[in-house]
Design a protein around this motif. Structure first.
Motif, PDB file in Angstrom:
ATOM      1  N   UNK A 163      -0.958 -33.893  14.433  1.00  0.00           N
ATOM      2  CA  UNK A 163      -0.999 -34.441  13.074  1.00  0.00           C
ATOM      3  C   UNK A 163      -0.988 -33.328  12.038  1.00  0.00           C
ATOM      4  N   UNK A 164      -1.734 -32.245  12.315  1.00  0.00           N
ATOM      5  CA  UNK A 164      -1.743 -31.110  11.395  1.00  0.00           C
ATOM      6  C   UNK A 164      -0.366 -30.472  11.332  1.00  0.00           C
ATOM      7  N   UNK A 165       0.288 -30.364  12.507  1.00  0.00           N
ATOM      8  CA  UNK A 165       1.630 -29.804  12.528  1.00  0.00           C
ATOM      9  C   UNK A 165       2.622 -30.667  11.772  1.00  0.00           C
ATOM     10  N   UNK A 166       2.483 -31.997  11.889  1.00  0.00           N
ATOM     11  CA  UNK A 166       3.380 -32.910  11.173  1.00  0.00           C
ATOM     12  C   UNK A 166       3.210 -32.782   9.673  1.00  0.00           C
ATOM     13  N   UNK A 167       1.955 -32.656   9.228  1.00  0.00           N
ATOM     14  CA  UNK A 167       1.719 -32.474   7.801  1.00  0.00           C
ATOM     15  C   UNK A 167       2.327 -31.186   7.302  1.00  0.00           C
ATOM     16  N   UNK A 168       2.204 -30.133   8.094  1.00  0.00           N
ATOM     17  CA  UNK A 168       2.765 -28.843   7.705  1.00  0.00           C
ATOM     18  C   UNK A 168       4.290 -28.906   7.636  1.00  0.00           C
ATOM     19  N   UNK A 209       1.703 -20.853   7.068  1.00  0.00           N
ATOM     20  CA  UNK A 209       2.144 -22.251   7.118  1.00  0.00           C
ATOM     21  C   UNK A 209       3.669 -22.278   7.192  1.00  0.00           C
ATOM     22  N   UNK A 210       4.258 -23.293   7.839  1.00  0.00           N
ATOM     23  CA  UNK A 210       5.720 -23.316   7.993  1.00  0.00           C
ATOM     24  C   UNK A 210       6.495 -23.170   6.700  1.00  0.00           C
ATOM     25  N   UNK A 211       5.998 -23.765   5.622  1.00  0.00           N
ATOM     26  CA  UNK A 211       6.755 -23.694   4.369  1.00  0.00           C
ATOM     27  C   UNK A 211       6.618 -22.339   3.678  1.00  0.00           C
ATOM     28  N   UNK A 212       5.652 -21.524   4.125  1.00  0.00           N
ATOM     29  CA  UNK A 212       5.437 -20.228   3.487  1.00  0.00           C
ATOM     30  C   UNK A 212       6.031 -19.059   4.278  1.00  0.00           C
ATOM     31  N   UNK A 213       6.264 -19.270   5.563  1.00  0.00           N
ATOM     32  CA  UNK A 213       6.749 -18.174   6.414  1.00  0.00           C
ATOM     33  C   UNK A 213       8.076 -17.589   5.940  1.00  0.00           C
ATOM     34  N   UNK A 214       9.036 -18.385   5.433  1.00  0.00           N
ATOM     35  CA  UNK A 214      10.281 -17.764   4.943  1.00  0.00           C
ATOM     36  C   UNK A 214      10.050 -16.663   3.908  1.00  0.00           C
ATOM     37  N   UNK A 215       9.002 -16.794   3.108  1.00  0.00           N
ATOM     38  CA  UNK A 215       8.682 -15.745   2.132  1.00  0.00           C
ATOM     39  C   UNK A 215       8.278 -14.450   2.846  1.00  0.00           C
ATOM     40  N   UNK A 216       7.549 -14.579   3.946  1.00  0.00           N
ATOM     41  CA  UNK A 216       7.177 -13.410   4.736  1.00  0.00           C
ATOM     42  C   UNK A 216       8.428 -12.705   5.262  1.00  0.00           C
ATOM     43  N   UNK A 264      -3.741 -27.711   5.981  1.00  0.00           N
ATOM     44  CA  UNK A 264      -2.330 -27.612   5.595  1.00  0.00           C
ATOM     45  C   UNK A 264      -1.468 -26.973   6.683  1.00  0.00           C
ATOM     46  N   UNK A 265      -2.019 -26.858   7.905  1.00  0.00           N
ATOM     47  CA  UNK A 265      -1.204 -26.444   9.041  1.00  0.00           C
ATOM     48  C   UNK A 265      -1.170 -24.969   9.333  1.00  0.00           C
ATOM     49  N   UNK A 266      -1.949 -24.146   8.614  1.00  0.00           N
ATOM     50  CA  UNK A 266      -1.977 -22.716   8.896  1.00  0.00           C
ATOM     51  C   UNK A 266      -2.821 -22.446  10.140  1.00  0.00           C
ATOM     52  N   UNK A 302       0.866  -1.175   0.000  1.00  0.00           N
ATOM     53  CA  UNK A 302       0.000   0.000   0.000  1.00  0.00           C
ATOM     54  C   UNK A 302       0.905   1.229   0.000  1.00  0.00           C
ATOM     55  N   UNK A 303       1.204   1.736  -1.194  1.00  0.00           N
ATOM     56  CA  UNK A 303       2.160   2.837  -1.315  1.00  0.00           C
ATOM     57  C   UNK A 303       1.654   4.107  -0.656  1.00  0.00           C
ATOM     58  N   UNK A 304       0.350   4.323  -0.630  1.00  0.00           N
ATOM     59  CA  UNK A 304      -0.202   5.546  -0.048  1.00  0.00           C
ATOM     60  C   UNK A 304       0.120   5.657   1.435  1.00  0.00           C
ATOM     61  N   UNK A 305       0.193   4.525   2.122  1.00  0.00           N
ATOM     62  CA  UNK A 305       0.459   4.530   3.560  1.00  0.00           C
ATOM     63  C   UNK A 305       1.804   3.904   3.894  1.00  0.00           C
ATOM     64  N   UNK A 306       2.609   3.628   2.862  1.00  0.00           N
ATOM     65  CA  UNK A 306       3.930   3.003   3.048  1.00  0.00           C
ATOM     66  C   UNK A 306       3.794   1.744   3.916  1.00  0.00           C
ATOM     67  N   UNK A 307       2.779   0.954   3.579  1.00  0.00           N
ATOM     68  CA  UNK A 307       2.410  -0.194   4.400  1.00  0.00           C
ATOM     69  C   UNK A 307       2.492  -1.493   3.596  1.00  0.00           C
ATOM     70  N   UNK A 308       3.172  -2.478   4.160  1.00  0.00           N
ATOM     71  CA  UNK A 308       3.170  -3.829   3.627  1.00  0.00           C
ATOM     72  C   UNK A 308       2.092  -4.601   4.380  1.00  0.00           C
ATOM     73  N   UNK A 309       0.997  -4.926   3.675  1.00  0.00           N
ATOM     74  CA  UNK A 309      -0.090  -5.652   4.333  1.00  0.00           C
ATOM     75  C   UNK A 309       0.089  -7.140   4.059  1.00  0.00           C
ATOM     76  N   UNK A 310       0.365  -7.885   5.139  1.00  0.00           N
ATOM     77  CA  UNK A 310       0.646  -9.315   5.063  1.00  0.00           C
ATOM     78  C   UNK A 310      -0.580 -10.123   5.457  1.00  0.00           C
ATOM     79  N   UNK A 311      -0.873 -11.144   4.699  1.00  0.00           N
ATOM     80  CA  UNK A 311      -2.017 -12.001   5.003  1.00  0.00           C
ATOM     81  C   UNK A 311      -1.731 -12.851   6.239  1.00  0.00           C
ATOM     82  N   UNK A 312      -2.682 -12.873   7.167  1.00  0.00           N
ATOM     83  CA  UNK A 312      -2.530 -13.752   8.341  1.00  0.00           C
ATOM     84  C   UNK A 312      -3.064 -15.153   8.061  1.00  0.00           C
TER      85      UNK A 312
END
Length: 475
Positions: A462-467, A205-212, A371-373, A191-201
């Protein structure tokens, strides 16, 4: 965001989503920041040094003004006092103690009746909230109220930490900025108007957090505002990966209590202090944590009574367009310490703002996706829906949600279909059952829990293991 617009938005390429977020950002910025915003913020900082006697005197005068305005110009209160007079009640509306406690149900049933009669709601800023009780509410504020609120909030968070307005910041929140099914970055919009990076909550998931974490470093984020549970998930993975490139100036938490283990992990991951904040869309109370680790109330926002039961009953002092008098917010707490009226502070930070007691009763369960989110913010599922008096979301299995609805006039099968659709947008391909009930069950202390997770420890594991397996395969 209606379903049709959301569908079209989710089909946009990432660059256009950020463009849409920026356009929304310009709209919000026009409401929040006027020419006098800097002056309003400086005045808030000056009031930080007031003595307890000065604050008491200011609140007494403000309460008197708000009570008179509400009794004479707000339809709901004016009718209420007229009925009392017809029944022989001679109590004075000038005394706060003579006003009954206001329940959320009354506001939910006819929110416009709480707006001052000469205010056009079409010219006011409209927000919706269901808080932690599952009861949707409509709130209206004027441009002046919105800008004053944000000036006070900026002064007592960002400016306390000497963070300039132009600093880049991140919000880890519950808006559906990215389709839940998406498994490739970006999981955010800029969001350039507010100089804000809006991240989806919804993609933690563990495999996606490194991208964050990469995005926080790449966008040179200076501070973050988020739910503690979401930040904790992010922080744990950052520590596990040994990331040292994520140094922030401060982290601000909201909407949930901040637990000691969460504070420690978040502070270590982002190498900065973690400040807790308190507030609600109804704008009847507010507070923030100083650098001495104490929570200070924002007296301009509202007057807070702590009842014998521990429930917080608040009278809004900032929103003069929709004053809520002795409003039961649904939280519990303890009274803060009383400062000597001749001193400027009861805190080592040197500020004279009243100290808050503990706040409780704001905790909802986290839900787990197949998927563990982890998903916390589900309030928008009920925003704008007619005929929903009370609601509760219960996770019975990893892929099964049951929604309890206490209907009100206006509830239709289409309402149930919308609830199912919105939950799947946030939780993925899960089964959603909607049950109509007379009343949503409450806890032993009378609280209505909006979100409940009934998964067993084995199911969570089990959900954590799958993630973890997904994360390992991705790496």
């Amino acid at each position: 965001m209606n379903s049709l617009f959301l569908t079209c938005y989710h089909r946009m390429p990432p660059s256009l989503r950020s463009t849409a977020a920026t356009m929304r950002g310009w709209y919000l910025r026009r409401w929040r920041y006027a020419k006098g915003s800097d002056q309003l913020a400086m005045e808030a900082l000056e009031r930080d040094r007031w003595t307890a006697a000065q604050w008491r005197r200011w609140q007494e005068e403000r309460i008197a003004y708000v009570l008179h305005r509400a009794a004479t110009r707000v339809p709901y209160y004016r009718d209420q006092w007229a009925a009392r007079r017809r029944n022989g009640d001679k109590a004075s509306p000038e005394l706060l103690a003579n006003w009954p406690v206001l329940e959320k149900d009354a506001v939910r049933a006819n929110a416009r009746a709480f707006v001052v009669e000469d205010c056009d709601v079409n010219e006011l800023f409209h927000e919706q909230t269901s808080g932690t009780t599952g009861k949707p509410l409509d709130i209206w504020r004027s441009r002046g109220t919105v800008s004053s609120l944000h000036a006070i909030a900026d002064a007592r968070t960002r400016m306390w930490d000497a963070i300039p307005r132009e600093a880049r910041w991140a919000r880890l929140g519950g808006q559906l900025v990215i389709p839940v099914k998406q498994r490739r970055p970006p999981f955010w919009v800029w969001n350039a108007a507010m100089r804000q990076l809006y991240l989806s909550s919804f993609h933690l998931a563990p495999d996606l957090i490194p991208h964050y974490l990469d995005a926080l470093a790449r966008y040179r984020i200076v501070f973050i505002a988020a739910y503690p549970s979401s930040l904790y998930t992010l922080a744990q993975e950052a520590l596990r990966l040994g990331r040292t490139d994520l140094k922030m100036t401060a982290v601000y938490t909201n909407a949930e209590p901040l637990l000691p283990e969460q504070r420690a992990a978040i502070s270590a991951a982002f190498q900065c202090p973690v400040r807790e904040t308190y507030g609600m869309t109804e704008t009847v109370a507010g507070g923030s944590e100083c650098d001495a680790g104490r929570m200070h109330a924002w007296p301009e926002i509202g007057h807070v009574e702590v009842q014998e039961s521990g429930e917080l009953v608040c009278t809004g002092l900032l929103n003069l367009e929709m004053p809520l008098i002795r409003y039961r917010v649904g939280d519990r707490g303890t009274p803060g310490p009383v400062s000597d009226s001749t001193t400027t502070t009861g805190c080592s930070c040197g500020r004279g703002l009243p100290l808050m007691g503990s706040i409780g009763g704001r905790t909802n369960d986290l839900l787990l996706t197949p998927d563990g989110r982890q998903v916390f913010w589900l309030n928008p599922v009920f925003y704008g829906l007619p005929g929903v008096r009370q609601s509760q979301i219960v996770q019975e299995k990893i892929d099964l949600l049951r929604v309890l609805i206490a209907p009100a006039p206006g509830y239709t099968p289409a309402t149930a279909r919308t609830i199912v659709e919105r939950l799947r947008q946030r939780m993925g391909e899960v089964q959603v059952l909607v049950d109509e009930v007379e009343e949503v069950p409450r806890t032993a202390n009378g609280k209505l829990r909006a979100v409940i997770c009934n998964l067993t420890a084995e199911q969570r594991a089990a959900a954590g293991a799958r993630a973890t397996a997904v994360a390992g395969a991705a790496s």
